[in-house]
Design an enzyme around this catalytic site. Structure first.
Site, PDB file in Angstrom:
ATOM      1  N   HIS A   1      -7.946   1.293   2.326  1.00  0.00           N
ATOM      2  CA  HIS A   1      -7.762   0.803   3.701  1.00  0.00           C
ATOM      3  C   HIS A   1      -8.478   1.717   4.699  1.00  0.00           C
ATOM      4  O   HIS A   1      -7.880   2.197   5.662  1.00  0.00           O
ATOM      5  CB  HIS A   1      -6.277   0.697   4.045  1.00  0.00           C
ATOM      6  CG  HIS A   1      -5.999  -0.292   5.144  1.00  0.00           C
ATOM      7  ND1 HIS A   1      -4.836  -1.008   5.231  1.00  0.00           N
ATOM      8  CD2 HIS A   1      -6.729  -0.682   6.223  1.00  0.00           C
ATOM      9  CE1 HIS A   1      -4.855  -1.791   6.281  1.00  0.00           C
ATOM     10  NE2 HIS A   1      -6.005  -1.613   6.909  1.00  0.00           N
TER      11      HIS A   1
ATOM     12  N   GLU B   1       0.841  -1.196   0.000  1.00  0.00           N
ATOM     13  CA  GLU B   1       0.000   0.000   0.000  1.00  0.00           C
ATOM     14  C   GLU B   1       0.877   1.247   0.000  1.00  0.00           C
ATOM     15  O   GLU B   1       1.962   1.244   0.594  1.00  0.00           O
ATOM     16  CB  GLU B   1      -0.914  -0.007   1.234  1.00  0.00           C
ATOM     17  CG  GLU B   1      -1.880  -1.189   1.253  1.00  0.00           C
ATOM     18  CD  GLU B   1      -2.781  -1.210   2.478  1.00  0.00           C
ATOM     19  OE1 GLU B   1      -2.573  -0.356   3.376  1.00  0.00           O
ATOM     20  OE2 GLU B   1      -3.695  -2.054   2.542  1.00  0.00           O
TER      21      GLU B   1
END
Length: 473
Positions: free
Chosen positions: A351, A321
């Site tokens: 997220h 990420e």
């Protein structure tokens, strides 16, 4: 009725039962359901204590410095500052090299999920005493190395459960109604009203993989929508409502219209949903992953979506990420990013499962309290990699008391050495526990003169199994 006994009953005045005013009656009712558990705990803690706990400080008198990353709640930052801690607060995550460059000056660090605290970072953290993960997971921290270095790790395993559960509910409805596609078309100026392939969630089957705090809350919410709930977990769990536990993952995949994952990242859960498992899912079903990025084999999911075996998916977590907001989510981050982004009826979120004001406030309160209790009282209740040890507080009236916080290797003979060092003093309380290779001892010593404090600390530090020794006074 003329008998004297009955006459006495008639003449006796009724019992006088004190009446409660409406206000008094209302006060006798159980706490309002509008109050959260955190609110009631805060109210309880705000009541004046009969014997106030003494505020303890490290005997070496070094000011404690905290490094807080990833835009952690400002309430947590203010709570640390109110206790006199020096706080450096950054909104972004730090890379491993950035951490190694800065970590040596800090006694505590607070992170969320993007900052990785590796073995290299821990070896460079010469002053580090404690790590706070302001989130559910702790797989971003090398827990074993931290424990062996005498550094407990705290997290907040339950505070964002409701936020994640509500996100899953919204994703199920959005996927089944193709809301993302219709919204995208409208933004492009295209009117495309249709019902084909759009469904109600009522009457559909939700399969929950992992029936913990999130999964069980989701179960209740889904049943309120009229859904049938089944779940799979590695242990037998009492279901809530009418939910039913199934014995195997393939059984769940074959029955569920929606499959949602709520498991930690462990060796046995990495790629637990791959090509074989996706093929076992019902034709036209949906997959939702708000758990951990490596739980799903994303290239296999892409193929299942392209082949129309799955009707849609919602993904909130990824193997890799970006480290900060505004950074690109492209093929340099994950090689399949552009392919995943191009698919229809796929909801991609950055997220945000626990990213609500309520969840972040509660996480900030819980983890900041755990870190503060460890730094000022030595308590390790709630630590994920450490023995859980606590002692009742030293009160302000107790004079020259010292609390010994001794982390040591779990081996024979340690307590004998420590107690020999403590033998000249009155040990009022002592508690020790171990977890794996690490053990932790707390002891409260009475009537220790200021001249003896440093001497006592040096004696315990030089015992054979010492990892870390702090004295609080």
């Amino acid at each position: 009725m003329d008998h004297p006994y009955f006459q006495s009953l008639i003449m006796t005045p009724p019992l006088a039962i004190p009446s409660k005013s409406p206000r008094a009656v209302a006060a006798s009712v159980s706490p309002s359901s509008s109050q959260t558990l955190h609110d009631r705990l805060r109210k309880r803690e705000s009541c004046p204590a009969i014997r106030k706990p003494k505020v303890l400080h490290p005997v070496d008198n070094e000011d404690l410095k905290l490094l807080i990353l990833e835009n952690i709640s400002q309430d947590a930052v203010r709570a640390f500052q109110a206790q006199g801690f020096h706080v450096d607060h950054y909104t972004k995550a730090f890379s491993e090299d950035e951490l190694i460059d800065k970590i040596s000056q800090y006694h505590a660090i607070g992170i969320r999920s993007k900052t990785k605290i590796t073995e290299r970072v821990i070896k460079a953290a010469h002053k580090l005493l404690v790590i706070g993960c302001f989130c559910i997971g702790t797989n971003q921290v090398d827990l074993v190395t931290a424990g062996k270095a005498g550094i407990p790790v705290f997290n907040s395993p339950f505070s964002n459960s409701r936020s994640v559960a509500e996100l899953v509910v919204s994703e199920m409805i959005a996927l089944s109604r193709q809301l993302v596609e219709r919204s995208h078309e409208m933004r492009q100026g295209i009117w495309n009203k249709q019902s084909k392939g759009c469904w109600e969630v009522r009457g559909k089957t939700l399969g929950i993989v992992g029936y913990g705090h999130i999964g069980s809350q989701l179960s209740v919410l889904a049943e309120a929508l009229g859904m049938r709930v089944i779940f799979y977990d590695v242990i037998n769990i009492m279901p809530l409502g009418s939910a039913r536990q199934v014995n195997t993952l393939p059984t769940l995949l074959a029955e569920a219209d929606f499959v949602t994952l709520h498991v930690p990242e462990l060796p046995e859960t990495i790629n637990m949903i791959g090509s074989q498992e996706l093929a076992q899912m019902k034709m036209g079903s949906y997959l939702i992953n708000n758990a951990r990025g490596r739980v799903v084999d994303i290239p296999a999911l892409i193929e299942a979506l392209r082949s129309k075996h799955l009707a849609g998916a919602a993904i909130d977590v990824y193997p890799q990420e970006p480290g900060s907001n505004g950074a690109p989510f492209d093929d340099q981050v994950n090689s399949w990013s552009s392919a995943l982004r191009s698919l229809p009826n796929v909801i991609l979120t950055p997220h945000i499962g626990g990213s609500t004001e309520e969840a972040q406030r509660m996480i900030g309160e819980e983890v900041s309290l755990a870190l503060s209790r460890y730094l000022t009282y030595g308590s390790t209740l709630g630590a994920v990699n450490f023995p859980e040890v606590d002692l009742r507080a030293i009160t302000a009236e107790q004079g020259n008391h010292v609390r010994v916080c001794h982390v040591h290797s779990n081996q024979p003979g340690v307590l004998k050495q420590v107690n020999e060092a403590l033998s000249p003093y009155n040990v009022e309380k002592q508690y020790s526990d171990s977890k794996g290779d690490v053990a932790y001892l707390l002891a409260d010593i009475a009537d220790v003169s200021p001249q003896d404090v440093n001497k006592l600390q040096e004696m315990i530090k030089h015992t054979s199994a010492n990892i870390l020794t702090r004295l609080l006074a």
